[in-house]
Design a protein around this motif. Sequence first.
Motif, PDB file in Angstrom:
ATOM      1  N   GLU A  71      53.598  22.240  29.725  1.00  0.00           N
ATOM      2  CA  GLU A  71      52.290  21.896  29.160  1.00  0.00           C
ATOM      3  C   GLU A  71      51.208  22.234  30.172  1.00  0.00           C
ATOM      4  N   ARG A  72      50.240  23.017  29.733  1.00  0.00           N
ATOM      5  CA  ARG A  72      49.133  23.415  30.595  1.00  0.00           C
ATOM      6  C   ARG A  72      48.134  22.272  30.752  1.00  0.00           C
ATOM      7  N   LEU A  73      47.577  22.136  31.939  1.00  0.00           N
ATOM      8  CA  LEU A  73      46.530  21.152  32.194  1.00  0.00           C
ATOM      9  C   LEU A  73      45.345  21.404  31.265  1.00  0.00           C
ATOM     10  N   ALA A  74      45.082  22.677  30.990  1.00  0.00           N
ATOM     11  CA  ALA A  74      43.950  23.051  30.146  1.00  0.00           C
ATOM     12  C   ALA A  74      44.179  22.737  28.670  1.00  0.00           C
ATOM     13  N   GLY A  75      45.395  22.338  28.309  1.00  0.00           N
ATOM     14  CA  GLY A  75      45.693  22.018  26.917  1.00  0.00           C
ATOM     15  C   GLY A  75      46.396  23.148  26.212  1.00  0.00           C
ATOM     16  N   GLY A  76      46.539  23.000  24.911  1.00  0.00           N
ATOM     17  CA  GLY A  76      47.255  23.982  24.113  1.00  0.00           C
ATOM     18  C   GLY A  76      48.667  23.500  23.829  1.00  0.00           C
ATOM     19  N   ALA A  77      49.370  24.289  23.059  1.00  0.00           N
ATOM     20  CA  ALA A  77      50.724  23.915  22.662  1.00  0.00           C
ATOM     21  C   ALA A  77      51.681  24.018  23.845  1.00  0.00           C
ATOM     22  N   ALA A  78      52.655  23.122  23.888  1.00  0.00           N
ATOM     23  CA  ALA A  78      53.695  23.171  24.917  1.00  0.00           C
ATOM     24  C   ALA A  78      54.569  24.399  24.693  1.00  0.00           C
ATOM     25  N   ILE A  79      55.029  24.990  25.777  1.00  0.00           N
ATOM     26  CA  ILE A  79      55.909  26.151  25.725  1.00  0.00           C
ATOM     27  C   ILE A  79      57.331  25.672  25.992  1.00  0.00           C
ATOM     28  N   VAL A  80      58.244  25.931  25.075  1.00  0.00           N
ATOM     29  CA  VAL A  80      59.651  25.599  25.302  1.00  0.00           C
ATOM     30  C   VAL A  80      60.274  26.768  26.047  1.00  0.00           C
ATOM     31  N   LEU A  81      60.942  26.458  27.160  1.00  0.00           N
ATOM     32  CA  LEU A  81      61.495  27.525  27.995  1.00  0.00           C
ATOM     33  C   LEU A  81      62.733  27.033  28.724  1.00  0.00           C
ATOM     34  N   ASP A  82      63.385  27.956  29.431  1.00  0.00           N
ATOM     35  CA  ASP A  82      64.528  27.625  30.275  1.00  0.00           C
ATOM     36  C   ASP A  82      64.037  27.475  31.707  1.00  0.00           C
ATOM     37  N   ALA A  83      64.524  26.436  32.392  1.00  0.00           N
ATOM     38  CA  ALA A  83      64.121  26.187  33.773  1.00  0.00           C
ATOM     39  C   ALA A  83      65.331  25.773  34.598  1.00  0.00           C
ATOM     40  N   THR A  84      65.264  26.053  35.881  1.00  0.00           N
ATOM     41  CA  THR A  84      66.299  25.623  36.819  1.00  0.00           C
ATOM     42  C   THR A  84      65.695  24.560  37.728  1.00  0.00           C
ATOM     43  N   PRO A  85      66.119  23.293  37.582  1.00  0.00           N
ATOM     44  CA  PRO A  85      65.583  22.240  38.451  1.00  0.00           C
ATOM     45  C   PRO A  85      66.282  22.241  39.816  1.00  0.00           C
ATOM     46  N   ILE A  86      65.509  21.957  40.864  1.00  0.00           N
ATOM     47  CA  ILE A  86      66.034  21.917  42.230  1.00  0.00           C
ATOM     48  C   ILE A  86      65.474  20.676  42.916  1.00  0.00           C
ATOM     49  N   GLN A  87      66.357  19.808  43.405  1.00  0.00           N
ATOM     50  CA  GLN A  87      65.926  18.638  44.181  1.00  0.00           C
ATOM     51  C   GLN A  87      65.533  19.104  45.582  1.00  0.00           C
ATOM     52  N   VAL A  88      64.364  18.675  46.040  1.00  0.00           N
ATOM     53  CA  VAL A  88      63.857  19.078  47.346  1.00  0.00           C
ATOM     54  C   VAL A  88      63.491  17.830  48.152  1.00  0.00           C
ATOM     55  N   ARG A  89      64.030  17.733  49.355  1.00  0.00           N
ATOM     56  CA  ARG A  89      63.637  16.663  50.279  1.00  0.00           C
ATOM     57  C   ARG A  89      62.922  17.323  51.446  1.00  0.00           C
ATOM     58  N   TYR A  90      61.828  16.718  51.862  1.00  0.00           N
ATOM     59  CA  TYR A  90      61.100  17.276  52.981  1.00  0.00           C
ATOM     60  C   TYR A  90      60.454  16.163  53.782  1.00  0.00           C
ATOM     61  N   GLN A  91      60.052  16.514  54.994  1.00  0.00           N
ATOM     62  CA  GLN A  91      59.356  15.573  55.863  1.00  0.00           C
ATOM     63  C   GLN A  91      57.967  16.099  56.139  1.00  0.00           C
ATOM     64  N   ARG A  92      57.034  15.179  56.195  1.00  0.00           N
ATOM     65  CA  ARG A  92      55.695  15.536  56.633  1.00  0.00           C
ATOM     66  C   ARG A  92      55.181  14.387  57.478  1.00  0.00           C
ATOM     67  N   LEU A  93      54.099  14.632  58.181  1.00  0.00           N
ATOM     68  CA  LEU A  93      53.540  13.613  59.049  1.00  0.00           C
ATOM     69  C   LEU A  93      52.434  12.848  58.330  1.00  0.00           C
ATOM     70  N   ASP A  94      52.451  11.531  58.465  1.00  0.00           N
ATOM     71  CA  ASP A  94      51.373  10.730  57.898  1.00  0.00           C
ATOM     72  C   ASP A  94      50.155  10.831  58.814  1.00  0.00           C
ATOM     73  N   PRO A  95      49.026  10.222  58.451  1.00  0.00           N
ATOM     74  CA  PRO A  95      47.808  10.332  59.284  1.00  0.00           C
ATOM     75  C   PRO A  95      47.983   9.824  60.720  1.00  0.00           C
ATOM     76  N   PHE A  96      49.017   9.007  60.971  1.00  0.00           N
ATOM     77  CA  PHE A  96      49.253   8.478  62.309  1.00  0.00           C
ATOM     78  C   PHE A  96      50.290   9.291  63.088  1.00  0.00           C
ATOM     79  N   GLY A  97      50.746  10.402  62.503  1.00  0.00           N
ATOM     80  CA  GLY A  97      51.714  11.261  63.167  1.00  0.00           C
ATOM     81  C   GLY A  97      53.162  10.849  63.001  1.00  0.00           C
ATOM     82  N   MET A  98      53.417   9.882  62.134  1.00  0.00           N
ATOM     83  CA  MET A  98      54.784   9.426  61.889  1.00  0.00           C
ATOM     84  C   MET A  98      55.408  10.246  60.767  1.00  0.00           C
ATOM     85  N   PRO A  99      56.667  10.655  60.926  1.00  0.00           N
ATOM     86  CA  PRO A  99      57.312  11.426  59.856  1.00  0.00           C
ATOM     87  C   PRO A  99      57.585  10.556  58.634  1.00  0.00           C
TER      88      PRO A  99
END
Length: 120
Positions: free
Chosen positions: A27-55
């Motif tokens: 579904e597009r943010l701009a609206g319109g009809a939803a598109i039915v399609l095939d997708a491959t889902p992938i679980q992703v884990r990542y680290q980033r730093l918070d404003p205090f520099g903590m992961p």
Amino acid sequence: MSSLLTTGVAWLHAQRRAHLVEAASYERLAGGAAIVLDATPIQVRYQRLDPFGMPVEAQMVDFLIDAADLAGTDPVAGDVIAYGGRRYEATPMGDDPCWRWSDSARTVYRIHTQDAGADT
């Protein structure tokens, strides 16, 4: 004559389409009809730093979607992928946009999303 790399990418793409896709709707943010399609889902884990520099560890779900399925229009932050009874909102990853190309031929989007709740 195609290169070995080009042949290999095409083979991997065909294998993904044959064995690693599940039904989803886009579904597009701009609206319109939803598109039915095939997708491959992938679980992703990542680290980033918070404003205090903590992961801080976070989890996202990326989706591989053929560019042709989105009719040549790039994904934008706020687009929604409905899959498996959940809604996933396209979200930028850090300073990067909400998507990147998954292959050198630019035929498959890798869209970064976060869980936005149950699909009602």
